[in-house]
Design a protein around this motif. Structure first.
Motif, PDB file in Angstrom:
ATOM      1  N   MET A   1      98.367 111.880   4.899  1.00 59.22           N
ATOM      2  CA  MET A   1      99.268 111.038   5.708  1.00 59.22           C
ATOM      3  C   MET A   1      98.818 110.961   7.169  1.00 59.22           C
ATOM      4  SD  MET A   1     102.920 112.250   4.179  1.00 59.22           S
ATOM      5  CE  MET A   1     103.907 111.291   5.315  1.00 59.22           C
ATOM      6  N   LYS A   2      98.077 111.948   7.608  1.00 58.26           N
ATOM      7  CA  LYS A   2      97.662 111.981   9.013  1.00 58.26           C
ATOM      8  C   LYS A   2      96.143 112.097   9.101  1.00 58.26           C
ATOM      9  CE  LYS A   2      99.132 114.336  13.205  1.00 58.26           C
ATOM     10  NZ  LYS A   2      99.530 113.132  13.872  1.00 58.26           N
ATOM     11  N   SER A   3      95.523 111.247   9.918  1.00 57.46           N
ATOM     12  CA  SER A   3      94.064 111.280  10.066  1.00 57.46           C
ATOM     13  C   SER A   3      93.694 111.689  11.485  1.00 57.46           C
ATOM     14  CB  SER A   3      93.469 109.896   9.818  1.00 57.46           C
ATOM     15  OG  SER A   3      93.778 109.468   8.523  1.00 57.46           O
ATOM     16  N   TYR A   4      92.563 112.341  11.624  1.00 53.32           N
ATOM     17  CA  TYR A   4      92.063 112.683  12.954  1.00 53.32           C
ATOM     18  C   TYR A   4      90.544 112.842  12.877  1.00 53.32           C
ATOM     19  CZ  TYR A   4      92.116 117.424  11.018  1.00 53.32           C
ATOM     20  OH  TYR A   4      91.913 118.529  10.226  1.00 53.32           O
ATOM     21  N   ILE A   5      89.921 112.822  14.056  1.00 54.30           N
ATOM     22  CA  ILE A   5      88.469 113.001  14.135  1.00 54.30           C
ATOM     23  C   ILE A   5      88.192 114.430  14.578  1.00 54.30           C
ATOM     24  CG2 ILE A   5      86.361 112.274  15.340  1.00 54.30           C
ATOM     25  CD1 ILE A   5      87.390 110.142  13.458  1.00 54.30           C
ATOM     26  N   ALA A   6      87.291 115.112  13.861  1.00 57.01           N
ATOM     27  CA  ALA A   6      86.872 116.463  14.258  1.00 57.01           C
ATOM     28  C   ALA A   6      85.403 116.421  14.656  1.00 57.01           C
ATOM     29  CB  ALA A   6      87.086 117.436  13.106  1.00 57.01           C
ATOM     30  N   TYR A   7      85.077 117.120  15.742  1.00 50.56           N
ATOM     31  CA  TYR A   7      83.701 117.160  16.245  1.00 50.56           C
ATOM     32  C   TYR A   7      83.086 118.515  15.931  1.00 50.56           C
ATOM     33  CZ  TYR A   7      85.136 113.030  18.832  1.00 50.56           C
ATOM     34  OH  TYR A   7      85.608 111.786  19.162  1.00 50.56           O
ATOM     35  N   LYS A   8      81.831 118.492  15.471  1.00 51.64           N
ATOM     36  CA  LYS A   8      81.140 119.754  15.173  1.00 51.64           C
ATOM     37  C   LYS A   8      80.443 120.244  16.433  1.00 51.64           C
ATOM     38  CE  LYS A   8      77.208 120.322  12.652  1.00 51.64           C
ATOM     39  NZ  LYS A   8      76.369 120.226  11.447  1.00 51.64           N
ATOM     40  N   LEU A   9      80.769 121.469  16.850  1.00 53.91           N
ATOM     41  CA  LEU A   9      80.167 122.082  18.030  1.00 53.91           C
ATOM     42  C   LEU A   9      79.268 123.225  17.574  1.00 53.91           C
ATOM     43  CD1 LEU A   9      82.540 120.535  19.311  1.00 53.91           C
ATOM     44  CD2 LEU A   9      83.077 122.556  20.649  1.00 53.91           C
ATOM     45  N   VAL A  10      78.051 123.274  18.116  1.00 51.04           N
ATOM     46  CA  VAL A  10      77.157 124.406  17.795  1.00 51.04           C
ATOM     47  C   VAL A  10      76.635 125.006  19.102  1.00 51.04           C
ATOM     48  CG1 VAL A  10      75.160 125.204  16.480  1.00 51.04           C
ATOM     49  CG2 VAL A  10      76.430 123.194  15.683  1.00 51.04           C
ATOM     50  N   PRO A  11      77.284 126.101  19.589  1.00 50.34           N
ATOM     51  CA  PRO A  11      76.795 126.753  20.815  1.00 50.34           C
ATOM     52  C   PRO A  11      75.498 127.513  20.531  1.00 50.34           C
ATOM     53  CG  PRO A  11      79.046 127.476  20.226  1.00 50.34           C
ATOM     54  CD  PRO A  11      78.469 126.770  19.041  1.00 50.34           C
ATOM     55  N   SER A  12      74.540 127.404  21.456  1.00 47.10           N
ATOM     56  CA  SER A  12      73.224 128.027  21.212  1.00 47.10           C
ATOM     57  C   SER A  12      73.293 129.554  21.276  1.00 47.10           C
ATOM     58  CB  SER A  12      72.199 127.512  22.230  1.00 47.10           C
ATOM     59  OG  SER A  12      72.594 127.872  23.545  1.00 47.10           O
TER      60      SER A  12
END
Length: 503
Positions: free
Chosen positions: A170-181
């Motif tokens: 019912m609810k959509s959102y955008i997730a961002y993949k973070l990769v700290p070095s």
């Protein structure tokens, strides 16, 4: 109510500034998923006055709408989140008891100098225990005061924005993949997590320019163009966060980068800890450690002159950045619509000529007909190259300008805190001369003003250092892309020219 962040220097243009100071979230953690979610409407966004910036759809359809024309600069009016005057023993309005032996408190209790806690600190009203881990060091570098370098520098990539759902779709959102070095462990964050972090940092660090986030967009959030543009904006934001010696090492930022996405409990614990941080407002200034000993003191007149010089610089840079943004937008719009259309018109005319020539059925003219038809196709292709080119060169320049317009909107408040401190020093000196204040008390005020001055000059130095790095690489990229573009155009024309060799 949902917490509000002063709007970012917009992507591509700043919305009208939101005057309110940042209010940290007071809601329970159970409401975290519902707090100012991505489903909020544009009407909920402070100062989102889209009508100020007309879209140019015209002949180019949707693509042209990406390049909007700014009509005025409102950046200099933008206010960063000031937070609350933590560490004040007197509530605003009580004014404290004035005696001939004290430096008076500002009448305007809503000024940034007061709200940031700068005034309370300079007047010696802040007290607290500073843990070693909270200490921020300013050192003397070749260009004057600088933030002590992060001994463990790192970068963090932002990639693969993915659309995710909850509540059974019912609810959509955008997730961002973070990769700290520095950890190598990927985590996923939503825009609201970035938003929460920005709010904490803007409240905690009154003399540091916390980079603005690309603006939130409520409608059309999942369009590919918007998602890609926001990811690029967030990548610049992340680069500036990791490059800042103080922000990169801040507990709240490290929690944001390292807390596993699936561990809701650990996230909430870190979130609560950051929200209960006592080293904000006046107490924040207690954490700053500055050079001491012979030759380490600052000449107040020299500081004032440097800060005034920087103020003039930011005003000029703000004006020129806005002008360049405007010019680049207009140029991109012309390439997407006008240039493409004109080149394809030329191509169409050549095609009509070759079709006319084809009415002559003699064998010796067929080579010419084909060559002219190929030339027509070449001009058609060049039109497409022009329309695609702004994504490669002008868009990245505008992304960088937007980030810097956010920094430039932060500096008036940072300068205001420093100016307020200098004013208190001048006042205290006058009181000493008039015999109304003990020298020791005035020296305390000057010492604390020195701390604010050291931090301000360190921040100015950092800004210039990063600015030179960023604009060098961006201008190199821009020119490299321009050269590649004209090489592609030349190649198309040379291919067309060779077709006439066998005629």
């Amino acid at each position: 109510p949902p917490p509000r962040r002063p709007p970012a220097a917009g992507y591509p243009f700043p919305p009208a500034p939101y005057g309110g100071s940042y209010q940290p979230s007071q809601g329970s953690d159970d409401d975290w998923d519902d707090d100012w979610d991505d489903s909020s409407t544009v009407a909920d966004e402070p100062g989102a006055l889209g009508s100020s910036y007309p879209d140019y759809e015209a002949a180019g359809g949707g693509a042209a709408g990406r390049y909007r024309l700014s009509t005025r600069s409102e950046l200099s009016l933008g206010s960063r989140g000031g937070g609350h005057p933590a560490g004040h023993p007197h509530p605003p309005g009580s004014g404290g008891a004035k005696s001939s032996a004290t430096v008076s408190r500002n009448l305007n209790r809503f000024s940034t100098f007061v709200k940031s806690g700068g005034e309370a600190f300079v007047l010696g009203e802040a007290s607290g225990f500073v843990k070693d881990g909270d200490k921020l060091c300013v050192v003397l570098g070749p260009r004057g005061p600088e933030w002590q370098e992060n001994p463990y520098p790192f970068q963090c990539s932002i990639e693969d924005p993915t659309k995710q759902t909850k509540f059974k779709g019912m609810k959509s959102y955008i997730a961002y993949k973070l990769v700290p070095s520095h950890t190598g462990q990927q985590v996923h964050r939503r825009y609201k997590h970035f938003d929460w972090l920005y709010g904490r940092l803007a409240e905690k660090f009154p003399v540091i320019s916390v980079p603005h986030l690309p603006e939130k967009q409520a409608t059309g959030r999942f369009e590919e163009d918007f998602i890609s543009k926001r990811r690029k904006g967030l990548a610049w934001w992340m680069d500036h966060m990791c490059s800042h010696p103080v922000l990169a090492q801040c507990d709240a930022f490290q929690h944001f980068l390292t807390c596993p996405s699936t561990d809701e409990k650990a996230w909430k614990q870190g979130k609560r800890k950051a929200e209960k941080d006592e080293m904000v407002g006046a107490n924040f200034f207690l954490t700053i450690s500055v050079p001491t000993g012979p030759g380490a003191g600052l000449d107040l007149q020299e500081v004032e002159s440097q800060v005034d010089g920087f103020k003039a610089f930011t005003k000029k840079m703000d004006e020129s950045a806005l002008q360049l943004n405007h010019t680049a937008n207009e140029f991109a719009r012309k390439q997407v619509t006008g240039f493409k259309k004109e080149y394809q018109k030329v191509g169409h005319s050549f095609k009509c000529l070759s079709q006319a020539f084809e009415l002559d059925q003699q064998a010796f003219s067929s080579g010419l007909n084909q060559a002219i038809a190929f030339t027509a196709e070449a001009y058609d292709a060049i039109g497409d190259l022009f329309a695609d080119q702004p994504r490669q060169d002008l868009d990245p320049v505008m992304d960088l300008l937007a980030l810097y317009q956010g920094h430039l909107a932060n500096f008036p408040d940072i300068i205001h805190v420093q100016k307020g401190a200098l004013t208190k020093v001048k006042e205290s000196k006058r009181h000493v001369e008039e015999g109304k204040m003990e020298l020791q008390k005035a020296e305390g005020i000057q010492e604390r003003c020195n701390i604010i001055s050291f931090a301000t000059l360190a921040e100015i130095n950092h800004f210039h250092k990063i600015r030179v790095r960023d604009f060098k690489s961006q201008m190199q990229h821009f020119l490299q892309q321009q050269i590649l573009f004209f090489q592609k155009v030349t190649q198309k024309l040379e291919e067309a020219l060779h077709k006439y060799d066998s005629v």
